[in-house]
Scaffold this motif. Structure first.
Motif, mmCIF file in Angstrom:
data_model
loop_
_atom_site.group_PDB
_atom_site.id
_atom_site.type_symbol
_atom_site.label_atom_id
_atom_site.label_comp_id
_atom_site.label_asym_id
_atom_site.label_seq_id
_atom_site.Cartn_x
_atom_site.Cartn_y
_atom_site.Cartn_z
ATOM 1 N N ASN A 210 0.949 -1.217 0.052
ATOM 2 C CA ASN A 210 -0.072 0.120 0.125
ATOM 3 C C ASN A 210 0.816 1.140 -0.073
ATOM 4 O O ASN A 210 0.209 2.310 0.247
ATOM 5 N N ARG A 211 2.220 1.053 -0.041
ATOM 6 C CA ARG A 211 2.800 2.097 -0.062
ATOM 7 C C ARG A 211 3.266 2.758 -1.349
ATOM 8 O O ARG A 211 3.151 2.054 -2.371
ATOM 9 N N PHE A 212 3.786 4.084 -1.347
ATOM 10 C CA PHE A 212 4.094 4.632 -2.903
ATOM 11 C C PHE A 212 5.596 4.614 -2.817
ATOM 12 O O PHE A 212 6.407 4.634 -1.953
ATOM 13 N N PRO A 213 6.214 4.797 -4.140
ATOM 14 C CA PRO A 213 7.623 4.504 -4.376
ATOM 15 C C PRO A 213 8.455 5.628 -3.741
ATOM 16 O O PRO A 213 9.652 4.808 -3.410
ATOM 17 N N HIS A 214 8.001 6.598 -3.430
ATOM 18 C CA HIS A 214 8.974 7.575 -2.652
ATOM 19 C C HIS A 214 9.230 7.096 -1.296
ATOM 20 O O HIS A 214 10.095 7.401 -0.589
ATOM 21 N N GLU A 215 8.562 6.162 -0.750
ATOM 22 C CA GLU A 215 8.746 5.849 0.644
ATOM 23 C C GLU A 215 9.663 4.813 0.654
ATOM 24 O O GLU A 215 10.087 4.141 1.772
ATOM 25 N N PHE A 216 10.427 4.475 -0.541
ATOM 26 C CA PHE A 216 11.319 3.207 -0.494
ATOM 27 C C PHE A 216 12.838 3.885 -0.706
ATOM 28 O O PHE A 216 12.869 5.137 -1.340
ATOM 29 N N SER A 217 13.716 3.271 -0.190
ATOM 30 C CA SER A 217 15.187 3.528 -0.463
ATOM 31 C C SER A 217 15.301 3.055 -1.917
ATOM 32 O O SER A 217 14.656 2.155 -2.456
ATOM 33 N N GLY A 218 16.704 3.291 -2.588
ATOM 34 C CA GLY A 218 17.050 2.819 -3.824
ATOM 35 C C GLY A 218 16.815 1.300 -3.878
ATOM 36 O O GLY A 218 16.522 0.766 -4.971
ATOM 37 N N GLY A 219 17.495 0.960 -3.126
ATOM 38 C CA GLY A 219 17.767 -0.852 -3.071
ATOM 39 C C GLY A 219 16.311 -1.265 -3.021
ATOM 40 O O GLY A 219 15.849 -2.404 -3.677
ATOM 41 N N GLN A 220 15.334 -0.716 -2.102
ATOM 42 C CA GLN A 220 14.008 -1.343 -2.109
ATOM 43 C C GLN A 220 13.143 -1.201 -3.112
ATOM 44 O O GLN A 220 12.530 -1.770 -3.816
ATOM 45 N N ARG A 221 13.528 -0.035 -3.839
ATOM 46 C CA ARG A 221 12.815 0.355 -5.378
ATOM 47 C C ARG A 221 13.236 -0.688 -6.281
ATOM 48 O O ARG A 221 12.350 -1.091 -7.320
ATOM 49 N N GLN A 222 14.283 -0.874 -6.220
ATOM 50 C CA GLN A 222 14.922 -2.037 -7.139
ATOM 51 C C GLN A 222 14.407 -3.388 -7.051
ATOM 52 O O GLN A 222 14.050 -4.113 -8.059
ATOM 53 N N ARG A 223 13.958 -3.590 -5.668
ATOM 54 C CA ARG A 223 13.406 -5.057 -5.637
ATOM 55 C C ARG A 223 11.713 -4.609 -5.962
ATOM 56 O O ARG A 223 11.654 -6.114 -6.468
ATOM 57 N N VAL A 224 11.250 -3.608 -5.915
ATOM 58 C CA VAL A 224 9.967 -3.661 -6.442
ATOM 59 C C VAL A 224 9.880 -3.762 -7.917
ATOM 60 O O VAL A 224 9.181 -4.413 -8.740
ATOM 61 N N GLY A 225 10.998 -3.046 -8.624
ATOM 62 C CA GLY A 225 11.092 -3.284 -10.261
ATOM 63 C C GLY A 225 11.538 -4.720 -10.353
ATOM 64 O O GLY A 225 10.692 -5.297 -11.480
ATOM 65 N N ILE A 226 12.194 -5.500 -9.604
ATOM 66 C CA ILE A 226 12.508 -7.079 -9.935
ATOM 67 C C ILE A 226 10.960 -7.831 -9.903
ATOM 68 O O ILE A 226 10.488 -8.569 -10.589
ATOM 69 N N ALA A 227 10.280 -7.443 -8.599
ATOM 70 C CA ALA A 227 8.983 -8.058 -8.403
ATOM 71 C C ALA A 227 7.824 -7.904 -9.491
ATOM 72 O O ALA A 227 7.251 -8.783 -10.044
ATOM 73 N N ARG A 228 7.961 -6.703 -10.018
ATOM 74 C CA ARG A 228 7.135 -6.176 -11.295
ATOM 75 C C ARG A 228 7.576 -6.944 -12.609
ATOM 76 O O ARG A 228 6.694 -7.588 -13.353
ATOM 77 N N ALA A 229 9.000 -6.910 -12.648
ATOM 78 C CA ALA A 229 9.273 -8.082 -14.074
ATOM 79 C C ALA A 229 9.200 -9.423 -13.903
ATOM 80 O O ALA A 229 8.827 -10.164 -14.665
ATOM 81 N N LEU A 230 9.175 -9.747 -12.522
ATOM 82 C CA LEU A 230 8.872 -11.322 -12.195
ATOM 83 C C LEU A 230 7.380 -11.894 -12.395
ATOM 84 O O LEU A 230 7.080 -13.012 -12.685
ATOM 85 N N ALA A 231 6.445 -10.845 -12.343
ATOM 86 C CA ALA A 231 5.071 -11.144 -12.057
ATOM 87 C C ALA A 231 4.588 -11.976 -13.216
ATOM 88 O O ALA A 231 3.664 -12.773 -13.162
ATOM 89 N N LEU A 232 5.090 -11.865 -14.626
ATOM 90 C CA LEU A 232 4.458 -12.541 -15.627
ATOM 91 C C LEU A 232 5.384 -13.849 -15.835
ATOM 92 O O LEU A 232 5.055 -14.481 -17.072
ATOM 93 N N ARG A 233 6.218 -14.270 -14.898
ATOM 94 C CA ARG A 233 6.965 -15.290 -14.939
ATOM 95 C C ARG A 233 7.816 -15.476 -16.321
ATOM 96 O O ARG A 233 7.595 -16.411 -17.121
ATOM 97 N N PRO A 234 8.759 -14.261 -16.656
ATOM 98 C CA PRO A 234 9.295 -14.238 -17.760
ATOM 99 C C PRO A 234 10.408 -15.485 -17.973
ATOM 100 O O PRO A 234 10.598 -16.035 -16.969
ATOM 101 N N LYS A 235 10.844 -15.461 -19.162
ATOM 102 C CA LYS A 235 12.082 -16.363 -19.330
ATOM 103 C C LYS A 235 13.228 -15.614 -19.407
ATOM 104 O O LYS A 235 14.362 -16.023 -19.182
ATOM 105 N N LEU A 236 13.293 -14.255 -20.047
ATOM 106 C CA LEU A 236 14.357 -13.571 -20.130
ATOM 107 C C LEU A 236 14.082 -12.151 -19.403
ATOM 108 O O LEU A 236 13.124 -11.626 -19.713
ATOM 109 N N ILE A 237 15.095 -11.657 -18.786
ATOM 110 C CA ILE A 237 15.095 -10.277 -18.177
ATOM 111 C C ILE A 237 16.270 -9.397 -18.639
ATOM 112 O O ILE A 237 17.349 -9.905 -18.391
#
Lengths: 346, 338
Positions: free
Chosen positions: A162-189
């Protein structure tokens, strides 16, 4: 990436990838030239493998990554994609419409600055759920659970949804970016400078996470980075780029332990090592990278190359195999290797 | 001038004593620099390493009197240059020191260079101001400086605007400008972070050559331990507004003692073996508005105890009168982390 270096079956096989940008000038925006950002790349990414594209600014590594995902349209070339080793190959560059949309699920990207790629007014939970919703892969009831499990998987607490991106540190935002990329179970990132902006201690956390995910899901990575110590650590294979072309490609060990191309050698010797007793013996590289609008004729590197000969100024050296899986585009190096081979052969 | 006896028997060129630079923010007072002490001697390069938010840049900006105010101010402590207090020097007089005795270069030269003046004009301005020489002489000097920092055809480049140059060239111009008044101290804040690795190597070599030739001291601020290893003589490691460890570069890289320094080294990918997992420092850097009590690293430290929450560990020499100083209550336990 678990230390194995054998040839993997190809996930995507790129041939002759070109991306030229028109240079426009004047009132009528006439096209006065072409920036050949990427000018004929051949590379292969195996199933579950990490291929790194390395090189300095302007070498075309980012353009190559984005063209591969069709985030920008390639000018020429093909990218044969096999979702499984047995599948019939499809050309990613020849697809459009529904078929392209469907395949896009398999191909994701993580950017250097996740802050720029996340909408500041959308909660991270919604940002992660969006691709699932767009592709109709989860209904309302399932969404929350999927998001929670993705957040947990990348090392965040599920209640941060429920939080917004600005509430995260750089490393945590990168984790969010990774979670988003993973959501569709990709083969290639495609990881485009994904750890470059992070502090050392945080960078190590993200690198470990990327390695864990690769093992768990059999992911392939195209890792685009300028930090060569990270590349050495994370890659199975490496392609070294200079002014829109690949000058050397091989396994990470071949590139870092036995670099052949004079540019690769200079590039590697320029890395500062975290060891004061080992102050670098540099292969000095004078001058700067020429403009990609008018790259030097012949081998693009000849203007800065200590080995340059006449033919280097006129003809581009095609890739020569100097060891199994290790190719180099350099006239003098190819000759030296061939010479050595014929002596041992006779 | 009275010279009090020092560890090395001479007055440092620059010495910080318990410097505190704070900022007023919406969330309260951010103690970005909160009791920093270190010294640089003549002809020496001190590398200051730390991650974002450690206060390494704000410390340097405090020395240069470039901290934006408001919201920032120097809350306390001392800055001594050749043994004399810089903080008590009036602004007028300080302008004669800044740029002349102490010069600074930044990560992104484009933000430090004025886009509407040629690079020659900008170098000339500094020498005419500080040296009181005429325009013609200043122009010759500017061309000499551009040549010295390795800019090809300096006679024509002197009339270029910053945007007509590449990033590496602009950084060379910055260095030429900084060096034009032959400073005793060059402060370099992440001077190569924005540059490609081959250009970085050229710039670091250049700084080293100029240092040897002109005998200046260098304060090198960076997050890159490789750059420090290759360039610095001494290293100060900063964390959350304080120096946690100080040593010669050889000692620090061979035998780091603070749990944070040890953690930093272990998280470097170039020191990990193939297939080895990187050792990470858990958690994130605390915000400057809410540093933990006691030792500020304790929230991420694997060996922290109750004492670490109660008492701030002083930056103390490992041996009586020794150079290597560490701020940690549990040095023996920290040995097991390496």
């Amino acid at each position: 990436m678990s230390g194995k270096r054998e040839q993997r079956s190809p996930l995507v096989d790129v041939r002759g990838l070109k991306k030229h940008f028109p240079v426009r000038k004047g009132l009528l925006s006439r096209v006065v030239g072409q920036v050949k950002a990427v000018d004929g790349l051949d590379f292969t990414v195996g199933h579950g493998e990490t291929l790194s594209l390395v090189g300095e600014s302007g070498c075309g590594k980012t353009t190559a990554g984005r063209s591969l995902l069709r985030l920008i349209e390639p000018t020429a070339g093909q990218a044969l994609y096999r979702a499984t080793p047995e599948a019939e190959p499809v050309d990613l560059f020849g697809l459009d419409g529904a078929r392209l949309r469907e395949l896009r699920r398999d191909l994701q990207i993580i950017f250097q600055d996740p802050y720029a790629s996340l909408n500041p007014r959308v909660t991270v939970g919604n940002a992660i759920a969006e691709p699932l919703r767009v592709h109709g892969l989860a209904n309302r009831g399932e969404l929350e659970d999927r998001v929670a499990s993705l957040l947990t998987r990348v090392g965040l607490r599920p209640d941060v949804a429920n939080r917004f991106p600005h509430e995260f540190s750089g490393g945590q935002r990168q984790r969010v970016g990774i979670a988003r990329a993973l959501a569709l179970r990709p083969k290639l990132i495609v990881c485009d400078e994904a750890v470059s902006a992070l502090d050392v201690s945080i960078q190590a956390q993200i690198i470990n996470l990327l390695k864990d995910l690769q093992e768990e899901y059999g992911l392939s990575y195209v890792f685009i980075a300028h930090d060569l110590s990270v590349v050495k650590y994370i890659s199975d294979r490496v392609a070294v780029m200079y002014l829109g072309r690949i000058v050397e490609t091989g396994s990470a060990d071949q590139i870092f332990d036995a670099p052949q191309h004079p540019y690769t050698r200079a590039l590697l010797s320029a890395i500062p090592h975290a060891d004061p007793r080992r102050r670098a013996e540099r292969v000095p590289l004078s001058g700067e990278i020429p403009s990609p609008i008018s790259p030097p004729a012949g081998c693009h590197f000849h203007t800065r190359c200590p080995l340059a000969e006449d033919r280097c100024r006129s003809t581009w050296p095609s890739a020569a195999e100097v060891a199994p899986g290790h190719t180099v585009s350099c006239h003098p190096v190819a000759d030296a290797v061939q010479g050595a081979n014929s002596t041992t052969g006779s | 001038m009275e010279i009090e006896p020092k560890r090395e028997g001479r007055t440092p060129l620059l010495e910080l004593r318990e410097l505190r630079t704070w900022f007023r923010t919406d969330e309260g007072t951010a103690k970005a620099v909160d009791g920093v002490s270190y010294a640089i001697h003549d002809g020496e390069t001190l590398g200051v390493v730390g991650e974002s938010g450690s206060g390494k840049s704000v410390t340097a900006l405090s020395v240069m009197r470039l901290v934006p105010s408001p919201p920032g101010w120097v809350e306390g402590g001392e800055i001594l240059f050749r043994g004399e207090s810089l903080l008590s020097v009036p602004d007028e007089e300080f302008r004669r020191i800044r740029g002349n005795e102490i010069a600074m270069i930044f990560q992104e030269p484009m933000t430090a260079l004025n886009p509407v003046y040629t690079v020659g004009d900008q170098i000339m301005e500094a020498v005419m101001l500080h040296r009181g020489i005429g325009a013609e002489e200043a122009r010759t000097h500017a061309i000499d400086m551009l040549r010295k920092v390795g800019i090809p055809s300096p006679e024509t480049r002197v009339d270029n605007y910053p945007h007509e140059m590449s990033g590496g060239m602009r950084q060379r111009v910055m260095i030429a400008m900084a060096m034009s008044c032959d400073p005793s101290l060059l402060i370099a804040d992440e001077p190569t972070t924005a540059l490609d690795v081959t250009i970085q190597a050229q710039i670091l070599d250049l700084i080293r050559e100029l240092q040897q030739e002109m005998g200046m001291s260098v304060l090198l601020i960076t997050h890159d331990l490789g750059v420090v290893a290759e360039t610095a003589h001494k290293v100060a490691v900063m964390y959350a507004g304080k120096v946690v460890e100080y040593a010669s570069v050889e000692t620090l890289f061979e035998r780091p003692r603070h749990p944070y320094t040890i953690g930093l080294f272990r998280s470097l990918p170039d020191l990990a073996g193939p297939g080895e997992r990187l050792v990470t420092i858990p958690g994130i850097v605390p915000s400057a508005n809410a540093f933990p009590s006691g030792c500020r690293f304790r929230t991420r430290c694997p060996i922290a105890t109750e004492r670490c929450a109660q008492e701030v560990p002083p930056l103390a020499p490992l041996e009586e009168g020794g150079e290597h100083t560490v701020a940690c209550h549990h040095l023996e336990e920290a040995e097991a982390l390496r």
